[in-house]
Design an enzyme around this catalytic site. Sequence first.
Site, PDB file in Angstrom:
ATOM      1  N   GLU A   1      35.949   2.555 -34.354  1.00  0.00           N
ATOM      2  CA  GLU A   1      37.054   1.601 -34.594  1.00  0.00           C
ATOM      3  C   GLU A   1      36.772   0.298 -33.855  1.00  0.00           C
ATOM      4  O   GLU A   1      36.355   0.307 -32.700  1.00  0.00           O
ATOM      5  CB  GLU A   1      38.385   2.193 -34.096  1.00  0.00           C
ATOM      6  CG  GLU A   1      39.586   1.289 -34.403  1.00  0.00           C
ATOM      7  CD  GLU A   1      40.869   1.809 -33.761  1.00  0.00           C
ATOM      8  OE1 GLU A   1      41.218   2.983 -33.999  1.00  0.00           O
ATOM      9  OE2 GLU A   1      41.499   1.039 -33.025  1.00  0.00           O
TER      10      GLU A   1
ATOM     11  N   GLU B   1      41.254   7.894 -28.911  1.00  0.00           N
ATOM     12  CA  GLU B   1      41.154   7.083 -27.693  1.00  0.00           C
ATOM     13  C   GLU B   1      41.888   7.727 -26.529  1.00  0.00           C
ATOM     14  O   GLU B   1      43.087   7.487 -26.318  1.00  0.00           O
ATOM     15  CB  GLU B   1      41.723   5.676 -27.930  1.00  0.00           C
ATOM     16  CG  GLU B   1      40.887   4.829 -28.867  1.00  0.00           C
ATOM     17  CD  GLU B   1      41.435   3.416 -29.058  1.00  0.00           C
ATOM     18  OE1 GLU B   1      42.521   3.110 -28.528  1.00  0.00           O
ATOM     19  OE2 GLU B   1      40.766   2.635 -29.738  1.00  0.00           O
TER      20      GLU B   1
HETATM   21  C1  IDC Z   1      47.880  -0.075 -33.573  1.00  0.00           C
HETATM   22  C2  IDC Z   1      48.393  -0.567 -34.898  1.00  0.00           C
HETATM   23  C3  IDC Z   1      49.851  -0.930 -34.778  1.00  0.00           C
HETATM   24  C4  IDC Z   1      50.607   0.262 -34.208  1.00  0.00           C
HETATM   25  C5  IDC Z   1      49.985   0.724 -32.900  1.00  0.00           C
HETATM   26  C6  IDC Z   1      50.643   1.960 -32.319  1.00  0.00           C
HETATM   27  O1  IDC Z   1      47.604  -1.653 -35.326  1.00  0.00           O
HETATM   28  O2  IDC Z   1      50.364  -1.317 -36.042  1.00  0.00           O
HETATM   29  O3  IDC Z   1      51.955  -0.122 -33.990  1.00  0.00           O
HETATM   30  O4  IDC Z   1      48.619   1.020 -33.114  1.00  0.00           O
HETATM   31  O5  IDC Z   1      50.554   3.028 -33.180  1.00  0.00           O
HETATM   32  C7  IDC Z   1      43.651   0.948 -30.962  1.00  0.00           C
HETATM   33  C8  IDC Z   1      44.165   2.159 -31.618  1.00  0.00           C
HETATM   34  C9  IDC Z   1      44.945   1.819 -32.870  1.00  0.00           C
HETATM   35  C10 IDC Z   1      45.775   0.580 -32.632  1.00  0.00           C
HETATM   36  C11 IDC Z   1      44.833  -0.588 -32.433  1.00  0.00           C
HETATM   37  C12 IDC Z   1      45.536  -1.941 -32.280  1.00  0.00           C
HETATM   38  O6  IDC Z   1      43.158   3.097 -31.929  1.00  0.00           O
HETATM   39  O7  IDC Z   1      45.765   2.913 -33.208  1.00  0.00           O
HETATM   40  O8  IDC Z   1      46.560   0.374 -33.794  1.00  0.00           O
HETATM   41  N1  IDC Z   1      43.995  -0.309 -31.278  1.00  0.00           N
HETATM   42  O9  IDC Z   1      46.360  -1.933 -31.151  1.00  0.00           O
HETATM   43  N2  IDC Z   1      42.817   0.900 -29.937  1.00  0.00           N
HETATM   44  C13 IDC Z   1      42.652  -0.389 -29.559  1.00  0.00           C
HETATM   45  C14 IDC Z   1      43.404  -1.180 -30.417  1.00  0.00           C
END
Ligand code: IDC
Length: 474
Positions: free
Chosen positions: A293, A206
Amino acid sequence: MNKSITRRAFVAAAATGTAAIAAGCSKPQEETAAPAAETAESQAPATTSDATSSPAETASAASAGGVARPSTNGRLTVQNARLVDASGNNVQLKGFSTHGIAWFGQYVNAECFAELSGWGANVARLAMYTHENDGYCSGGDQAALRDLLVRGVKYAADADMYCIVDWHVLQDLDPNVYIDQAKEFWAWASAEFANATNVIYEICNEPNGSTTWADVKSYAEVILPIIRANDASAVVLVGTPNWSQHPDQAAADPLADEHAMYTLHFYAATHRDDLRATLRSTVEGGAPVFVSEYGICDASGNGGLDLESAAAWVNLMDELGVSCCCWSLCNKAESASFIASSCEKTSGFEDGDLTSSGAWLKAMLSGETPTEVARPDGSGTGVGTFTLESITGNDGLDVSANLRQRWETNGTPYLLYDITVTSGTTPSNWGCDLVFSANVAISESWNCTIAADGATVHITGVGTSGVGLIVYPA
Ligand code: IDC
């Protein structure tokens, strides 16, 4: 133990709830939208390719052939902007993403992957953070991470699933930040997996912040030739700006690579009609899009689930034949996780070990689009048994409580109700009593004055519309 996954008794209530939303109730969940804050910019539909198959043909081909599996469908490529199997048939993949493999790598095991394949998943995504959470480029154990990727691709192959190797750019914002490490990694990965039937590469999860499509494109134009030197036809997924919400920008200025696809990511409680419109117009415009995702909670990975929005997304992806991976296979105490935080198992999950997100995914992969999901065995604090028993309006006033959402956070069930007056003249002392099956606590309320007393919630209205509350067991 009751093993049924979902209960569908609230379909009618959910539909009524939609009407209440349209009437203007506030939506507190949308306020928690980090990291993928909504952008309102609208983009021109993409018009880039000479796709010859319509989305409807894509969907019917995908369902006619059943669930695509590496053993029967072989290696995937891209033709006419569609994901196709070795015989040129359109395929749609549906599966899951791990959380960061440096953090929750214990779920990358043969039994767990076989189990999720048994749920109906035909794709596993191995998310390897580049920057945070012991990221590959920020002090993570690179040899151990590579070893886990090799094992993960093999466990997926053994479970007859496709497998995405994901270079999980997130807090590094721009994939060019670690481009030197990326060049080295993708040279290794493409050589390592060149002969794997099931592998798909995702070269930047992303891009975000001020990263533009031009930035991503120039990164991809460095990485793609490195991959192609080893692997001429593997599908390569390329992230798009603003947390992969802009495949339309990529489609307007596409890569020359014929087996590249652009990603769109959504979180159903944050992203709704606007982003669905982007997906539709980009795919119908003839660009190759992959939802590598998504979550059914909000974009922080936490907050309430939005099952109506999730159902709209699933229906749209099915209609368009778009593939998707649900975030995430772990037991972190957040709504996106599939496994309850109290569960330490890494395979052999009982239904009661699943969170609402996990139960939803399992049901979705079996062909349902649940409008209500609960932990079915009533374990934990009682998500299966905590319900509204009755509602009584003051002075004979007819009021109703429509269950809009139900979710679980850290083992606690939450119920969100919209309260509406269904008949009668509104008296000056507008209000009602709601009686629950257990003692109750109030998480939030809006447009009313509210007090909890044992299992009863007394509401005193200050308005007769937009009244609602979120409750959980005391
Ligand atoms: C989130 C995880 C969380 C972590 C955070 C930072 O759920 O536990 O602390 O990342 O590393 C994304 C991302 C994905 C995110 C997820 C939710 O690709 O890594 O995971 N998210 O925030 N894009 C939109 C949402």
